[in-house]
Design a protein around this motif. Sequence first.
Motif, mmCIF file in Angstrom:
data_model
loop_
_atom_site.group_PDB
_atom_site.id
_atom_site.type_symbol
_atom_site.label_atom_id
_atom_site.label_comp_id
_atom_site.label_asym_id
_atom_site.label_seq_id
_atom_site.Cartn_x
_atom_site.Cartn_y
_atom_site.Cartn_z
ATOM 1 N N ILE A 189 0.865 -1.183 0.000
ATOM 2 C CA ILE A 189 0.000 0.000 0.000
ATOM 3 C C ILE A 189 0.899 1.230 0.000
ATOM 4 C CG2 ILE A 189 -1.766 1.291 1.262
ATOM 5 C CD1 ILE A 189 -2.588 -1.365 2.556
ATOM 6 N N VAL A 198 -2.563 0.294 -4.475
ATOM 7 C CA VAL A 198 -2.598 -0.993 -3.785
ATOM 8 C C VAL A 198 -2.239 -2.080 -4.785
ATOM 9 C CG1 VAL A 198 -3.984 -2.589 -2.406
ATOM 10 C CG2 VAL A 198 -4.424 -0.120 -2.273
ATOM 11 N N ASP A 199 -1.222 -2.865 -4.476
ATOM 12 C CA ASP A 199 -0.847 -3.975 -5.351
ATOM 13 C C ASP A 199 -2.018 -4.940 -5.479
ATOM 14 O OD1 ASP A 199 1.664 -2.894 -5.586
ATOM 15 O OD2 ASP A 199 2.594 -4.216 -4.103
ATOM 16 N N SER A 200 -2.340 -5.324 -6.711
ATOM 17 C CA SER A 200 -3.482 -6.200 -6.946
ATOM 18 C C SER A 200 -3.378 -6.805 -8.338
ATOM 19 C CB SER A 200 -4.793 -5.414 -6.822
ATOM 20 O OG SER A 200 -5.910 -6.205 -7.163
ATOM 21 N N PRO A 222 -3.048 -7.050 1.283
ATOM 22 C CA PRO A 222 -4.058 -5.992 1.111
ATOM 23 C C PRO A 222 -5.050 -6.337 0.005
ATOM 24 C CG PRO A 222 -1.828 -5.080 1.115
ATOM 25 C CD PRO A 222 -1.684 -6.563 0.978
ATOM 26 N N VAL A 224 -8.804 -4.424 -1.938
ATOM 27 C CA VAL A 224 -9.723 -3.292 -2.023
ATOM 28 C C VAL A 224 -11.065 -3.805 -2.530
ATOM 29 C CG1 VAL A 224 -10.204 -1.043 -3.035
ATOM 30 C CG2 VAL A 224 -7.855 -1.666 -2.481
ATOM 31 N N LEU A 238 -10.651 -0.515 1.977
ATOM 32 C CA LEU A 238 -9.280 -1.008 1.936
ATOM 33 C C LEU A 238 -9.058 -1.934 3.128
ATOM 34 C CD1 LEU A 238 -6.294 -1.030 1.028
ATOM 35 C CD2 LEU A 238 -5.987 1.066 2.382
ATOM 36 N N TYR A 240 -6.392 -4.571 5.056
ATOM 37 C CA TYR A 240 -4.965 -4.885 5.116
ATOM 38 C C TYR A 240 -4.701 -5.779 6.321
ATOM 39 C CZ TYR A 240 -4.417 -1.637 9.004
ATOM 40 O OH TYR A 240 -4.538 -1.024 10.232
#
Length: 328
Positions: A189, A198-200, A222, A224, A238, A240
Amino acid sequence: MIELTVDATGLAHSRFAVSPLHEVAATLLPWGLRPSPDADPWVTRARRALRRARLPLLSELALDGGGYVPDFLSPHPSGPSPTVEEELERVRSTPPERVLGELEVLRDGRPCNGLAGSELPAVVRRAVGRGGEYVARQAADELRRYWGLAFAPHWEAAKAALDAEVDRCAGVLARRGAAGLFNSLHPGIRWADGTLCVDSRFTIELTVPLVVVVPSLVAPEPAVAVDPVRAGRRPPMLVYPVRDKPTAPVAPSAELARLLGPTRAGLLEALARPASTAQLAARHFLSPATVSYHLGVLHRAGLVVRARSGRAVLYRRTPAGSRLSGSR
């Protein structure tokens, strides 16, 4: 990568929340089947309880691989710390059109964002045939049973850990500001120039009015939750993982226990890090009144100090208390 652009007003309205049903719904995701090695034992056992309890709707919606778990199973927290009963009632009263809309997303996916669709299981199709209101009621009933079997015995201690994380974040916000806070949550994040990244595996870029931030003991990374219903107005949530999870209480030395008594010695040993009366009560399986009494004795003896943090009063050891406990 998910990118959420938030202006100063939206940042001012963003908030933290502790959500019991979010922890329940998180076990329906793939990491509920394969939790991280450091996950609490009750997290590891939760999915097994789901299968044994014969909860057909939840069992079919639980994921083994990638995909989407409908958001109405874990409604956005209406306040900083809703009870499980409040959240179950919100599931039960979910508007039928939202229930059906989210199940439509489960079926069709959102290919432009990297979410693949999947055929609805037969149990889910039959429930949909009876209408969105029926699905919401069935989901609430199954969530209540799942909660009682897998979560209720552990929630007091889990909530204490999540509340402690929110208190930690309040301190970071006061000392380092909002950018420092978001950048402290998790390496995946990042906050820069008004955008939360946010890494996704999903690809989403949105300008949002605010962000609801939810710490989790179940999620290993994390995530979202963005409103999947077209023209939906829910702000993103969000989630985490809490990294600094509380460890089991350390047993005090025999000498310290003889000097102070086992209960006060145990509490003094536990206060290497600040904690509230409620958190100590949950960890040590004592009533808050008992903990408050013993903390008062330690405070009058100059072994602990207390300070307000938001709505909570946190206790910690003084140097004299640390010397007495033998801490380095």
